[in-house]
Scaffold this motif. Structure first.
Motif, PDB file in Angstrom:
ATOM      1  N   THR A   3     -12.764  22.592  29.202  1.00  0.00           N
ATOM      2  CA  THR A   3     -13.952  22.655  30.053  1.00  0.00           C
ATOM      3  C   THR A   3     -14.759  21.366  29.980  1.00  0.00           C
ATOM      4  OG1 THR A   3     -14.068  25.030  29.639  1.00  0.00           O
ATOM      5  CG2 THR A   3     -16.034  23.974  30.555  1.00  0.00           C
ATOM      6  N   LEU A   4     -14.836  20.757  28.757  1.00  0.00           N
ATOM      7  CA  LEU A   4     -15.634  19.537  28.574  1.00  0.00           C
ATOM      8  C   LEU A   4     -14.916  18.288  29.040  1.00  0.00           C
ATOM      9  CD1 LEU A   4     -17.212  20.155  25.039  1.00  0.00           C
ATOM     10  CD2 LEU A   4     -18.335  20.291  27.279  1.00  0.00           C
ATOM     11  N   ALA A   5     -13.589  18.332  29.101  1.00  0.00           N
ATOM     12  CA  ALA A   5     -12.813  17.134  29.431  1.00  0.00           C
ATOM     13  C   ALA A   5     -13.220  16.498  30.749  1.00  0.00           C
ATOM     14  CB  ALA A   5     -11.331  17.460  29.422  1.00  0.00           C
ATOM     15  N   PRO A   6     -13.416  17.275  31.832  1.00  0.00           N
ATOM     16  CA  PRO A   6     -13.819  16.643  33.097  1.00  0.00           C
ATOM     17  C   PRO A   6     -15.199  16.011  33.031  1.00  0.00           C
ATOM     18  CG  PRO A   6     -12.925  18.836  33.481  1.00  0.00           C
ATOM     19  CD  PRO A   6     -13.135  18.711  32.010  1.00  0.00           C
ATOM     20  N   LEU A   7     -16.042  16.513  32.082  1.00  0.00           N
ATOM     21  CA  LEU A   7     -17.395  15.979  31.995  1.00  0.00           C
ATOM     22  C   LEU A   7     -17.439  14.640  31.276  1.00  0.00           C
ATOM     23  CD1 LEU A   7     -19.318  19.267  31.064  1.00  0.00           C
ATOM     24  CD2 LEU A   7     -19.040  18.231  33.335  1.00  0.00           C
ATOM     25  N   LEU A   8     -16.430  14.380  30.400  1.00  0.00           N
ATOM     26  CA  LEU A   8     -16.405  13.127  29.641  1.00  0.00           C
ATOM     27  C   LEU A   8     -15.722  12.038  30.456  1.00  0.00           C
ATOM     28  CD1 LEU A   8     -15.512  14.544  26.102  1.00  0.00           C
ATOM     29  CD2 LEU A   8     -17.765  14.136  27.114  1.00  0.00           C
ATOM     30  N   ASP A   9     -16.259  11.796  31.608  1.00  0.00           N
ATOM     31  CA  ASP A   9     -15.674  10.789  32.484  1.00  0.00           C
ATOM     32  C   ASP A   9     -16.394   9.463  32.320  1.00  0.00           C
ATOM     33  OD1 ASP A   9     -18.095  11.425  33.514  1.00  0.00           O
ATOM     34  OD2 ASP A   9     -17.346  12.193  35.440  1.00  0.00           O
ATOM     35  N   THR A  10     -16.114   8.541  33.255  1.00  0.00           N
ATOM     36  CA  THR A  10     -16.717   7.207  33.190  1.00  0.00           C
ATOM     37  C   THR A  10     -18.242   7.270  33.277  1.00  0.00           C
ATOM     38  OG1 THR A  10     -14.742   6.289  34.237  1.00  0.00           O
ATOM     39  CG2 THR A  10     -16.722   4.926  34.230  1.00  0.00           C
ATOM     40  N   PHE A  12     -20.170   9.588  32.197  1.00  0.00           N
ATOM     41  CA  PHE A  12     -20.705  10.026  30.906  1.00  0.00           C
ATOM     42  C   PHE A  12     -20.850   8.856  29.949  1.00  0.00           C
ATOM     43  CE2 PHE A  12     -19.675  11.147  26.529  1.00  0.00           C
ATOM     44  CZ  PHE A  12     -20.676  12.068  26.223  1.00  0.00           C
ATOM     45  N   TRP A  13     -19.772   8.079  29.828  1.00  0.00           N
ATOM     46  CA  TRP A  13     -19.803   6.959  28.878  1.00  0.00           C
ATOM     47  C   TRP A  13     -20.766   5.857  29.333  1.00  0.00           C
ATOM     48  CZ3 TRP A  13     -18.269   8.301  24.439  1.00  0.00           C
ATOM     49  CH2 TRP A  13     -17.212   9.204  24.289  1.00  0.00           C
ATOM     50  N   LEU A  14     -20.912   5.682  30.638  1.00  0.00           N
ATOM     51  CA  LEU A  14     -21.898   4.705  31.125  1.00  0.00           C
ATOM     52  C   LEU A  14     -23.313   5.172  30.784  1.00  0.00           C
ATOM     53  CD1 LEU A  14     -20.471   3.697  34.637  1.00  0.00           C
ATOM     54  CD2 LEU A  14     -20.572   2.296  32.552  1.00  0.00           C
ATOM     55  N   SER A  15     -23.564   6.461  30.890  1.00  0.00           N
ATOM     56  CA  SER A  15     -24.883   6.997  30.545  1.00  0.00           C
ATOM     57  C   SER A  15     -25.171   6.818  29.054  1.00  0.00           C
ATOM     58  CB  SER A  15     -24.975   8.478  30.913  1.00  0.00           C
ATOM     59  OG  SER A  15     -24.842   8.658  32.310  1.00  0.00           O
ATOM     60  N   VAL A  16     -24.137   7.118  28.222  1.00  0.00           N
ATOM     61  CA  VAL A  16     -24.307   6.933  26.774  1.00  0.00           C
ATOM     62  C   VAL A  16     -24.605   5.474  26.451  1.00  0.00           C
ATOM     63  CG1 VAL A  16     -23.165   7.032  24.538  1.00  0.00           C
ATOM     64  CG2 VAL A  16     -22.899   8.925  26.164  1.00  0.00           C
ATOM     65  N   LEU A  86     -32.335   9.776  31.254  1.00  0.00           N
ATOM     66  CA  LEU A  86     -30.870   9.740  31.245  1.00  0.00           C
ATOM     67  C   LEU A  86     -30.306  10.759  30.259  1.00  0.00           C
ATOM     68  CD1 LEU A  86     -30.137   5.899  31.427  1.00  0.00           C
ATOM     69  CD2 LEU A  86     -29.786   7.601  33.232  1.00  0.00           C
ATOM     70  N   ALA A  87     -30.948  10.856  29.075  1.00  0.00           N
ATOM     71  CA  ALA A  87     -30.471  11.810  28.069  1.00  0.00           C
ATOM     72  C   ALA A  87     -30.629  13.244  28.565  1.00  0.00           C
ATOM     73  CB  ALA A  87     -31.231  11.608  26.766  1.00  0.00           C
TER      74      ALA A  87
END
Length: 438
Positions: A3-10, A12-16, A86-87
Motif C-alpha cells: 500500500t505504501l509503495a506507490p506513495l514512496l515515489d519521486t 515523496f523524496w523531493l518533499s523529504v 510540506l511536512a
C-alpha cells in the motif's frame, strides 16, 4: 508495504529533500541571529582593524539592529512555515487525517533540536567567529528582504503609535559605557576582576556623570593667604604648607584675588638675592605681584570636562563657585585623577587618620566628611549619593534635621548612630548593617 509503495515515489523524496533543506536554512537563520546579536561590537571592530573583511561586514550589519533582525526573522519564518506545510502535506498523504498531528509533533522536534537549540548553542559559544562566517550571506538576505522589512517596520511603528508607544530602535541598546561598566561589575562579582581594577575603570567611566561639586575641597578646609599680611608671615605659610598653590584673598576670604605658587615665590626671592645680595630684605615684597590670576569654575562642571580644561589650559588648580558666584571650594587636577587611581600621597603629605575605623563587632566608625562614593568603594556597598556627597550629608538629608550626638537613624539597610558633632557639623558616625545590603 504494497500500500505504501506507490506513495514512496519521486514526489515523496523531493518533499523529504525540500524539508531537510528548509531545516538547514532555518538552522542558518537561527544561528545567524544569535551570533550577530550576541557578538561584541568591540571585538568585531578589533578584528576588522586587523584586516578581517568578514568582521567588518558583521560590524556594519549590527549598526541597524532593527533591519537585521527583521530580515532574519522574515527568512526564518518563511522557511519554517514552508517546511511545516510540506511536512503536513506529506504526512497527510501517508497517514490520512492523523498525519496532521504526527507532522506537528515531528516538525516541532526537528525544528527545536536541529533548527533552534543546536545552531544557537554553536553560535553562542563563539559569537564573533560565527558572526564573521555568516555575515556575507546574511548581508545578501538583508538586501533582498529590505523592501518587505521597511514596509513591516512602518506598519509596526504605526500600530504602536496608535497605542501611544513611540518605537526607538536604539533605546533598548546599552551605551558603550553601560556595557563596559556592567561587564566589569559582573567580572568583579564572579571573582575575575579585582576590586582595585574595578574601581579604577569605573572611576574613569564615571567622570562624565559626576560634577566638580562632588569631589571639591570645601572652602572651610582651604588654606589661604591674606594679601595684607606681613611678607615674613606669607613666606612662612607658603613654605610650611603641604600644597604648592595657595589662594590669596584681600579683605575677606570670599574675595580671592590671586593664586601664589611656591615656585614663583622662590623665583622672586632668588631674584632679590641676586640683585641685592644675600642679605636682601623682604619688607617690600608684594605677594600680589607674584600671584597668578585666579581661575574660577562653576560647581556643576562635569569632571571629564574639567579635566579636559585643565589639560588644555595647562592648569592644575581651580576655585569653585556656586550659581551666585560665591566661593564654594577648590579642585585640582590631582583630585580628579584620584577618582580613578585612588588616593595619591607624596613625601610632603601629612599622614591623616583613615576615615573608616573597623570595629571588632563589624561596625564602622566613619568620618562624617567622608564621601559616600569612597565609603561604597571601601565596603562594596551601594549607598545612594544623588542627594548628598558625604556620609554626614546623607544622614542630614534623610533625617531632615541636624542630628544630635546619640541619635540613631535607620535607612538604606544600615543603622546610623551619631557619635560626634562640632557646632552644626556631624563629625563621627557609627554605621551598622541591619540586614539587606545597602
Amino acid at each position: 508495504m504494497d500500500t505504501l509503495a506507490p506513495l514512496l515515489d519521486t514526489a515523496f523524496w523531493l518533499s523529504v529533500a525540500a524539508i531537510l533543506a528548509l531545516l538547514l536554512f532555518s538552522a542558518f537563520f537561527s544561528g545567524s541571529e544569535t551570533a550577530l546579536t550576541a557578538s561584541s561590537r568591540g571585538k568585531l571592530s578589533a578584528q576588522a582593524d586587523k584586516g578581517s573583511r568578514a568582521a567588518a561586514v558583521a560590524l556594519k550589519l549590527t549598526e541597524d539592529g532593527e533591519r537585521l533582525i527583521g530580515a532574519i526573522l522574515l527568512g526564518n519564518n518563511l522557511v519554517n512555515i514552508l517546511a511545516a506545510s510540506l511536512a503536513t502535506a506529506l504526512f497527510t498523504r501517508l497517514f490520512g487525517e492523523s498525519g496532521v498531528a504526527l507532522a506537528t509533533l515531528v516538525m516541532t522536534l526537528l525544528v527545536l533540536i536541529f533548527a533552534e537549540v543546536l545552531p544557537k548553542t554553536y553560535a553562542i559559544t563563539n559569537p564573533e567567529t560565527a558572526a564573521a562566517r555568516v555575515a556575507r550571506p546574511i548581508r545578501l538576505v538583508v538586501i533582498l528582504f529590505s523592501p518587505v522589512v521597511a514596509a513591516v517596520r512602518v506598519l509596526v511603528r504605526g500600530m504602536l503609535r496608535l497605542f501611544g508607544v513611540r518605537a526607538d530602535p536604539d533605546s533598548h541598546i546599552l551605551s558603550i559605557r553601560e556595557e563596559i561598566a556592567g561587564a566589569i561589575t559582573l567580572g568583579h562579582n564572579e571573582g575575575a576582576v579585582e576590586r582595585e581594577h574595578r574601581d579604577r575603570i569605573l572611576g574613569a567611566l564615571d567622570l562624565g556623570e559626576r560634577t566638580v561639586e562632588e569631589i571639591m575641597r570645601h572652602r572651610s578646609g582651604i588654606e589661604m593667604i591674606d594679601a595684607d599680611a606681613p611678607p615674613e608671615e606669607i613666606i612662612e605659610k607658603v613654605v610650611n604648607s603641604t600644597h604648592t598653590r595657595l589662594p590669596v584673598f584681600q579683605g575677606e576670604p570670599e574675595n580671592i584675588v590671586g593664586v601664589v605658587h611656591i615656585r614663583d615665590l622662590l623665583r622672586e626671592l632668588n631674584r632679590r638675592m641676586r640683585a641685592e645680595g644675600k642679605g636682601a630684605g623682604t619688607e617690600d615684597l608684594q605677594v600680589l605681584d607674584i600671584a597668578r590670576p585666579p581661575y574660577f569654575v562653576p560647581e556643576t562642571t562635569p569632571l571629564d570636562e574639567q579635566m579636559r580644561q585643565f589639560l588644555n589650559q595647562r592648569r592644575h588648580f581651580a576655585l569653585v563657585v556656586d550659581e551666585y558666584g560665591a566661593l564654594h571650594g577648590l579642585i585640582t587636577l590631582e583630585d580628579i585623577i584620584e577618582e580613578i587611581v585612588g588616593e595619591i600621597e607624596d613625601e610632603f603629605d601629612i599622614r591623616t587618620k583613615h576615615p573608616i575605623e573597623w570595629l571588632e563587632n563589624g561596625d564602622l566608625l566613619v568620618d562624617g566628611a567622608m564621601t559616600i562614593r569612597d565609603l561604597n568603594r571601601e565596603t562594596d556597598w551601594d549607598l545612594p549619593d544623588d542627594e548628598a556627597n558625604t556620609v554626614a550629608g546623607l544622614v542630614i538629608h534623610e533625617a531632615q534635621t541636624i542630628p544630635a550626638v546619640g541619635q540613631i537613624f535607620e535607612f538604606h539597610g544600615c543603622r546610623f548612630e551619631i557619635r560626634g558633632r562640632e557646632e552644626n557639623r556631624v563629625t563621627r558616625i557609627l554605621i551598622r548593617r541591619t540586614g539587606g545590603a545597602p
